[in-house]
Design a protein around this motif. Sequence first.
Motif, short mmCIF file in Angstrom:
data_model
loop_
_atom_site.label_atom_id
_atom_site.label_comp_id
_atom_site.label_asym_id
_atom_site.label_seq_id
_atom_site.Cartn_x
_atom_site.Cartn_y
_atom_site.Cartn_z
N HIS A 173 -22.55 42.64 -104.76
CA HIS A 173 -22.25 41.26 -104.50
C HIS A 173 -21.46 40.71 -102.61
O HIS A 173 -21.48 40.26 -102.23
CB HIS A 173 -22.36 39.78 -105.40
N LEU A 174 -20.79 41.65 -103.41
CA LEU A 174 -19.46 42.13 -102.22
C LEU A 174 -20.78 42.96 -101.13
O LEU A 174 -19.78 42.61 -99.90
CB LEU A 174 -18.53 43.15 -102.87
N ASP A 175 -21.27 43.99 -101.57
CA ASP A 175 -21.89 44.22 -100.15
C ASP A 175 -22.44 43.54 -99.29
O ASP A 175 -22.83 43.78 -98.26
CB ASP A 175 -22.54 45.19 -100.95
N ARG A 176 -22.98 42.50 -100.48
CA ARG A 176 -23.89 41.67 -98.99
C ARG A 176 -23.23 40.40 -98.45
O ARG A 176 -22.84 40.43 -97.23
CB ARG A 176 -24.66 40.53 -100.03
N THR A 177 -21.60 40.63 -98.75
CA THR A 177 -20.65 39.45 -98.12
C THR A 177 -19.87 40.15 -97.45
O THR A 177 -19.83 39.84 -96.36
CB THR A 177 -19.55 38.93 -99.45
N LYS A 178 -19.77 41.91 -97.41
CA LYS A 178 -19.48 42.59 -96.18
C LYS A 178 -20.48 42.28 -95.30
O LYS A 178 -20.00 42.75 -93.99
CB LYS A 178 -18.80 44.10 -96.75
N SER A 179 -21.70 42.85 -96.20
CA SER A 179 -22.78 42.73 -94.58
C SER A 179 -22.91 41.43 -93.72
O SER A 179 -22.14 41.16 -92.55
CB SER A 179 -24.11 42.60 -95.37
N SER A 180 -22.42 40.49 -94.62
CA SER A 180 -22.82 38.96 -93.37
C SER A 180 -21.64 38.82 -92.78
O SER A 180 -21.22 38.74 -91.96
CB SER A 180 -23.22 37.63 -94.53
N TYR A 181 -20.43 39.42 -93.03
CA TYR A 181 -18.68 39.01 -92.34
C TYR A 181 -19.53 40.21 -91.43
O TYR A 181 -19.03 40.21 -90.10
CB TYR A 181 -17.11 39.70 -93.03
#
Length: 219
Positions: A173-181
């Motif tokens: 989830h953190l990786d996906r959040t970083k990608s969205s960021y």
Amino acid sequence: LHYPLRRQRQMCIRDSLRPDVILRLPDNRHLIIDSKVSLVDYEKAVNLEDPKERAVALKAHSAAVRRHVDELSNKRYEDTGQLITPDYVLMFVPIEPAFTTALEVDPQLYEWAFDRRIILVTAPTLLATLKTVASLWTQDKQTKNAVEIAKRGGLLYDKFVGLYSDLETIGKHLDRTKSSYDSALGKLRDGRGNLIGQVDELRELGVKTQKSLPSTDSV
């Protein structure tokens, strides 16, 4: 042997089932020791001089031991509801020669009694038997501890696997959040016509502001 012998005084057991000694074991269990075997015929045989009469008395003595074994076997102490006993009762013969003589007259006596869950013991063999009981109980406790350790180890392992799985999920989830960021930030500062460039041009055109955008290198 770490568990003392105590005479039964507190349990309300009818007289016909009252054992001579109760060995109190852990987990509220009991080991019954009976010493009521009659030695009248043995004493009679010892005092007789005539060999034939002595042989008759010794045979009667052996028969008396058998009768007492049957009596003990039929008492079934485990069915009283107040004593938690193992399968066997110890039948104590206080005079060792009386025990050996009974076996000489009736060689099958010990095995016959054992089949009826009665163990014949004398002073020396009683102590050895009780030490064996203590040793077996210690081994049983250690085995139960090992089983409990294995059970708790399994539960701990399952918890660890669950925690690791949860951390992996959080990481994804953190990786996906970083990608969205990164994607959103790219729209702000990268490429022709990016929003930061357009907003900064407004300032250059004379829009009055009190703050300025940070360098895109620091964003």
